[in-house]
Motif scaffolding. Structure first.
Motif, PDB file in Angstrom:
ATOM      1  N   LEU A  51       0.433  -1.155  -0.209  1.00 55.12           N
ATOM      2  CA  LEU A  51      -0.183   0.417  -0.210  1.00 55.12           C
ATOM      3  C   LEU A  51       0.790   1.639  -0.160  1.00 55.12           C
ATOM      4  CD1 LEU A  51      -2.066  -1.424   2.385  1.00 55.12           C
ATOM      5  CD2 LEU A  51      -2.735  -1.534   0.112  1.00 55.12           C
ATOM      6  N   ILE A  52       2.306   1.177   0.070  1.00 48.68           N
ATOM      7  CA  ILE A  52       2.951   2.302   0.176  1.00 48.68           C
ATOM      8  C   ILE A  52       4.719   1.760   0.183  1.00 48.68           C
ATOM      9  CG2 ILE A  52       1.943   3.632   2.534  1.00 48.68           C
ATOM     10  CD1 ILE A  52       4.309   2.711   4.198  1.00 48.68           C
ATOM     11  N   ASP A  53       4.412   2.846  -1.072  1.00 48.62           N
ATOM     12  CA  ASP A  53       6.053   2.346  -1.558  1.00 48.62           C
ATOM     13  C   ASP A  53       6.942   2.869  -0.317  1.00 48.62           C
ATOM     14  OD1 ASP A  53       8.148   2.637  -2.394  1.00 48.62           O
ATOM     15  OD2 ASP A  53       8.111   3.889  -4.076  1.00 48.62           O
ATOM     16  N   ALA A  54       7.637   1.973  -0.533  1.00 53.54           N
ATOM     17  CA  ALA A  54       9.060   1.400   1.073  1.00 53.54           C
ATOM     18  C   ALA A  54      10.486   1.675  -0.214  1.00 53.54           C
ATOM     19  CB  ALA A  54       9.207   0.799   1.777  1.00 53.54           C
ATOM     20  N   THR A  55      10.582   2.318  -1.047  1.00 52.25           N
ATOM     21  CA  THR A  55      11.491   1.593  -1.863  1.00 52.25           C
ATOM     22  C   THR A  55      13.156   2.368  -1.370  1.00 52.25           C
ATOM     23  OG1 THR A  55      11.250   3.132  -3.502  1.00 52.25           O
ATOM     24  CG2 THR A  55      11.029   0.461  -4.430  1.00 52.25           C
ATOM     25  N   ALA A  56      12.848   3.716  -1.463  1.00 51.71           N
ATOM     26  CA  ALA A  56      13.689   4.738  -0.410  1.00 51.71           C
ATOM     27  C   ALA A  56      13.834   5.503   1.006  1.00 51.71           C
ATOM     28  CB  ALA A  56      14.036   5.903  -1.244  1.00 51.71           C
ATOM     29  N   ILE A  57      14.225   5.949   1.653  1.00 59.35           N
ATOM     30  CA  ILE A  57      14.140   6.190   2.729  1.00 59.35           C
ATOM     31  C   ILE A  57      14.083   8.003   2.757  1.00 59.35           C
ATOM     32  CG2 ILE A  57      15.804   6.942   5.269  1.00 59.35           C
ATOM     33  CD1 ILE A  57      16.862   4.740   5.451  1.00 59.35           C
ATOM     34  N   GLY A  58      12.651   8.513   2.879  1.00 60.58           N
ATOM     35  CA  GLY A  58      12.035   9.553   2.978  1.00 60.58           C
ATOM     36  C   GLY A  58      10.876   9.536   2.870  1.00 60.58           C
ATOM     37  N   PRO A  59      10.305  10.431   1.745  1.00 55.65           N
ATOM     38  CA  PRO A  59       8.875  10.956   1.479  1.00 55.65           C
ATOM     39  C   PRO A  59       8.376   9.601   1.572  1.00 55.65           C
ATOM     40  CG  PRO A  59      10.321  12.720   1.043  1.00 55.65           C
ATOM     41  CD  PRO A  59      11.400  11.476   1.309  1.00 55.65           C
ATOM     42  N   ALA A  60       7.001   9.891   2.576  1.00 55.78           N
ATOM     43  CA  ALA A  60       6.558   8.002   1.444  1.00 55.78           C
ATOM     44  C   ALA A  60       5.029   8.391   0.496  1.00 55.78           C
ATOM     45  CB  ALA A  60       5.585   7.223   3.525  1.00 55.78           C
ATOM     46  N   CYS A  61       4.788   7.543  -0.335  1.00 55.74           N
ATOM     47  CA  CYS A  61       3.913   7.527  -0.833  1.00 55.74           C
ATOM     48  C   CYS A  61       3.003   6.488  -0.997  1.00 55.74           C
ATOM     49  CB  CYS A  61       4.700   7.802  -2.372  1.00 55.74           C
ATOM     50  SG  CYS A  61       5.737   7.013  -2.815  1.00 55.74           S
ATOM     51  N   LEU A  62       1.465   6.930  -1.565  1.00 54.12           N
ATOM     52  CA  LEU A  62       0.854   5.095  -1.800  1.00 54.12           C
ATOM     53  C   LEU A  62       1.386   4.939  -3.306  1.00 54.12           C
ATOM     54  CD1 LEU A  62      -2.651   6.862  -0.946  1.00 54.12           C
ATOM     55  CD2 LEU A  62      -0.926   5.793   0.613  1.00 54.12           C
ATOM     56  N   THR A  63       1.037   3.406  -3.034  1.00 56.82           N
ATOM     57  CA  THR A  63       0.969   2.759  -4.417  1.00 56.82           C
ATOM     58  C   THR A  63      -0.461   2.920  -4.777  1.00 56.82           C
ATOM     59  OG1 THR A  63       0.257   0.985  -3.420  1.00 56.82           O
ATOM     60  CG2 THR A  63       2.800   1.174  -3.725  1.00 56.82           C
ATOM     61  N   ALA A  64       0.113   2.590  -6.440  1.00 55.75           N
ATOM     62  CA  ALA A  64      -2.017   2.221  -7.049  1.00 55.75           C
ATOM     63  C   ALA A  64      -2.534   1.383  -5.920  1.00 55.75           C
ATOM     64  CB  ALA A  64      -0.989   2.183  -8.264  1.00 55.75           C
ATOM     65  N   SER A  65      -2.012   0.412  -5.827  1.00 50.16           N
ATOM     66  CA  SER A  65      -3.263  -0.463  -4.646  1.00 50.16           C
ATOM     67  C   SER A  65      -3.929   0.331  -3.564  1.00 50.16           C
ATOM     68  CB  SER A  65      -2.248  -2.137  -4.224  1.00 50.16           C
ATOM     69  OG  SER A  65      -1.846  -2.203  -5.782  1.00 50.16           O
ATOM     70  N   GLY A  66      -2.564   0.760  -3.169  1.00 47.43           N
ATOM     71  CA  GLY A  66      -2.580   2.018  -2.194  1.00 47.43           C
ATOM     72  C   GLY A  66      -3.413   2.948  -2.199  1.00 47.43           C
ATOM     73  N   ARG A  67      -3.434   3.909  -3.448  1.00 50.70           N
ATOM     74  CA  ARG A  67      -5.199   4.587  -3.700  1.00 50.70           C
ATOM     75  C   ARG A  67      -6.038   4.082  -3.921  1.00 50.70           C
ATOM     76  NH1 ARG A  67      -0.455   6.764  -6.597  1.00 50.70           N
ATOM     77  NH2 ARG A  67      -0.636   5.517  -7.895  1.00 50.70           N
ATOM     78  N   ALA A  68      -5.955   2.874  -4.488  1.00 56.85           N
ATOM     79  CA  ALA A  68      -7.936   2.280  -4.957  1.00 56.85           C
ATOM     80  C   ALA A  68      -8.421   1.613  -3.369  1.00 56.85           C
ATOM     81  CB  ALA A  68      -6.751   0.914  -5.539  1.00 56.85           C
ATOM     82  N   VAL A  69      -7.351   1.337  -2.198  1.00 52.67           N
ATOM     83  CA  VAL A  69      -7.889   0.672  -0.896  1.00 52.67           C
ATOM     84  C   VAL A  69      -8.343   1.827  -0.309  1.00 52.67           C
ATOM     85  CG1 VAL A  69      -7.491  -0.345   1.092  1.00 52.67           C
ATOM     86  CG2 VAL A  69      -6.428  -1.307  -0.624  1.00 52.67           C
ATOM     87  N   LEU A  70      -7.237   3.104  -0.436  1.00 50.83           N
ATOM     88  CA  LEU A  70      -8.289   4.113  -0.023  1.00 50.83           C
ATOM     89  C   LEU A  70      -9.132   5.066  -0.340  1.00 50.83           C
ATOM     90  CD1 LEU A  70      -7.516   6.290   2.622  1.00 50.83           C
ATOM     91  CD2 LEU A  70      -5.741   7.076   0.926  1.00 50.83           C
ATOM     92  N   GLU A  71      -9.649   5.511  -1.832  1.00 50.64           N
ATOM     93  CA  GLU A  71     -10.188   5.343  -2.022  1.00 50.64           C
ATOM     94  C   GLU A  71     -12.185   4.507  -1.660  1.00 50.64           C
ATOM     95  OE1 GLU A  71      -8.906   5.851  -6.895  1.00 50.64           O
ATOM     96  OE2 GLU A  71      -8.427   7.653  -6.256  1.00 50.64           O
ATOM     97  N   ALA A  72     -11.600   3.487  -1.989  1.00 57.90           N
ATOM     98  CA  ALA A  72     -12.625   2.617  -1.327  1.00 57.90           C
ATOM     99  C   ALA A  72     -12.957   2.753  -0.210  1.00 57.90           C
ATOM    100  CB  ALA A  72     -12.185   0.852  -1.867  1.00 57.90           C
ATOM    101  N   ALA A  73     -12.514   2.961   1.252  1.00 55.76           N
ATOM    102  CA  ALA A  73     -12.036   2.252   2.096  1.00 55.76           C
ATOM    103  C   ALA A  73     -13.210   3.957   2.470  1.00 55.76           C
ATOM    104  CB  ALA A  73     -11.422   2.769   2.834  1.00 55.76           C
TER     105      ALA A  73
END
Length: 73
Positions: A51-73
């Motif tokens: 649900l969140i992208d953790a490829t780097a240390i720094g600002p967190a961002c939503l993945t496409a799945s994270g955005r979809a789940v958040l929109e559906a919640a």
């Protein structure tokens, strides 16, 4: 598969904070407004769920799945 019904209130609140640009990752630790989240496993749990992208240390961002789940919640 993560669905809106499998997320708890804290998960949804963290996703909203990530979407608002208020979160960063420091390793597996999720920082909200520069402070460590009280749930020490939240960042890892949301990352492992894809649900969140953790490829780097720094600002967190939503993945496409994270955005979809958040929109559906």
């Amino acid at each position: 598969m993560v669905t809106p019904s499998t997320l708890n209130h804290r998960d949804r609140a963290a996703l909203r904070a990530v979407a608002a640009g208020r979160c960063a990752l420091a390793g597996p630790t999720l920082l909200v407004d520069g402070l460590c989240c009280a749930d020490q496993f939240l960042g890892a749990r949301l990352t492992e769920a894809g649900l969140i992208d953790a490829t780097a240390i720094g600002p967190a961002c939503l993945t496409a799945s994270g955005r979809a789940v958040l929109e559906a919640a």
